[in-house]
Design a protein around this motif. Structure first.
Motif, mmCIF file in Angstrom:
data_model
loop_
_atom_site.group_PDB
_atom_site.id
_atom_site.type_symbol
_atom_site.label_atom_id
_atom_site.label_comp_id
_atom_site.label_asym_id
_atom_site.label_seq_id
_atom_site.Cartn_x
_atom_site.Cartn_y
_atom_site.Cartn_z
ATOM 1 N N ASN A 98 -22.813 -15.535 0.434
ATOM 2 C CA ASN A 98 -23.793 -16.282 -0.332
ATOM 3 C C ASN A 98 -23.089 -17.362 -1.137
ATOM 4 O O ASN A 98 -22.084 -17.098 -1.799
ATOM 5 C CB ASN A 98 -24.545 -15.319 -1.263
ATOM 6 C CG ASN A 98 -25.587 -16.012 -2.102
ATOM 7 O OD1 ASN A 98 -25.264 -16.777 -3.001
ATOM 8 N ND2 ASN A 98 -26.836 -15.744 -1.795
ATOM 9 N N TYR A 131 -29.926 -7.939 4.338
ATOM 10 C CA TYR A 131 -30.027 -9.397 4.429
ATOM 11 C C TYR A 131 -30.790 -9.855 5.676
ATOM 12 O O TYR A 131 -30.874 -11.052 5.939
ATOM 13 C CB TYR A 131 -28.625 -10.021 4.397
ATOM 14 C CG TYR A 131 -27.821 -9.535 3.216
ATOM 15 C CD1 TYR A 131 -28.195 -9.863 1.920
ATOM 16 C CD2 TYR A 131 -26.716 -8.719 3.394
ATOM 17 C CE1 TYR A 131 -27.481 -9.402 0.821
ATOM 18 C CE2 TYR A 131 -25.990 -8.248 2.310
ATOM 19 C CZ TYR A 131 -26.380 -8.589 1.035
ATOM 20 O OH TYR A 131 -25.673 -8.125 -0.043
ATOM 21 N N ASN A 154 -33.854 -10.775 8.237
ATOM 22 C CA ASN A 154 -35.159 -11.462 8.159
ATOM 23 C C ASN A 154 -35.259 -12.480 7.031
ATOM 24 O O ASN A 154 -36.334 -12.718 6.501
ATOM 25 C CB ASN A 154 -36.305 -10.441 8.051
ATOM 26 C CG ASN A 154 -36.343 -9.527 9.247
ATOM 27 O OD1 ASN A 154 -36.270 -9.982 10.389
ATOM 28 N ND2 ASN A 154 -36.405 -8.228 8.999
ATOM 29 N N LYS A 155 -34.134 -13.099 6.710
ATOM 30 C CA LYS A 155 -34.123 -14.137 5.685
ATOM 31 C C LYS A 155 -33.569 -15.459 6.227
ATOM 32 O O LYS A 155 -33.380 -16.406 5.490
ATOM 33 C CB LYS A 155 -33.313 -13.678 4.478
ATOM 34 C CG LYS A 155 -33.939 -12.480 3.761
ATOM 35 C CD LYS A 155 -33.072 -12.019 2.612
ATOM 36 C CE LYS A 155 -33.750 -11.004 1.748
ATOM 37 N NZ LYS A 155 -34.032 -9.734 2.292
ATOM 38 N N TYR A 185 -30.535 -16.020 7.424
ATOM 39 C CA TYR A 185 -29.101 -16.232 7.207
ATOM 40 C C TYR A 185 -28.315 -16.322 8.510
ATOM 41 O O TYR A 185 -27.432 -17.169 8.649
ATOM 42 C CB TYR A 185 -28.510 -15.125 6.332
ATOM 43 C CG TYR A 185 -29.054 -15.076 4.933
ATOM 44 C CD1 TYR A 185 -29.073 -16.202 4.116
ATOM 45 C CD2 TYR A 185 -29.546 -13.888 4.407
ATOM 46 C CE1 TYR A 185 -29.573 -16.146 2.828
ATOM 47 C CE2 TYR A 185 -30.041 -13.819 3.117
ATOM 48 C CZ TYR A 185 -30.058 -14.948 2.332
ATOM 49 O OH TYR A 185 -30.546 -14.888 1.051
#
Length: 180
Positions: free
Chosen positions: A71, A102, A104-105, A107
């Motif tokens: 991040n 993390y 389903n975002k 990334y």
């Protein structure tokens, strides 16, 4: 030479031994191992440290480059993205995993986009491909969102956890890649 890639929300940087505990915790999740080809479960002590060492050796030979997905704001490790280069064929294989919290975002899609672009520009690759178990729909979606085309399935190609797994291949050519 150390390569660091940046996206809107992420930094892709080389792994460090300080990442080993987080790698073991994240990759050690049974859900991660279930849908990846090479991550064992249970993820034993010491495996992450050895794996990080191996990434550094491969990078020295110019055959594989492993990036920690972190991040940008808080430097928390989210997962891994690798590009394995075969220079004589001018192609690279993209592989990745992401910690379950993390998912389903977007990334993985974001990190893959950066590494695909890096592969075409830095290594002058003609083709980048990736493979996934057909049951891993989310991984297939990452590939499709990054312009890769479905190329086919190898039936019962891998044996993992007591069963044969079908493997789907996706790829993109340099000429079809959109330069973002």
């Amino acid at each position: 030479m150390t390569v660091i890639l940046e996206t809107e929300r992420l930094i892709l940087r080389p792994f460090d031994q300080k990442d080993a505990a987080d790698v073991q915790r994240l990759a050690g999740d049974a859900e991660i191992a279930k849908t990846t080809l090479s991550i064992p479960h249970p993820y034993e002590d010491g495996v992450a440290k050895s794996w990080i060492d191996s990434l550094h050796k491969f990078a020295q030979f110019g055959t594989m480059f492993g990036f920690a997905i972190v991040n940008k704001e808080n430097a928390h490790l989210y997962g891994c993205m690798t590009l394995q280069i075969t220079p004589q064929h001018q192609h690279g294989e993209l592989a990745y995993w992401l910690g379950k919290s993390y998912w389903n975002k977007g990334y993985t899609t974001e990190a893959a986009r950066a590494l695909i672009q890096h592969g075409f520009h830095q290594f002058d690759l003609n083709r980048i491909f990736a493979r996934t178990m057909t049951k891993n729909i989310a991984s297939s979606q990452v590939m499709l969102k990054n312009g890769m085309q479905f190329e086919g399935v190898l039936k019962q190609h891998f044996f993992k956890d007591g069963q044969f797994e079908d493997i789907a291949y996706y790829g993109i050519l340099r000429e079809d890649h959109k330069n973002d």
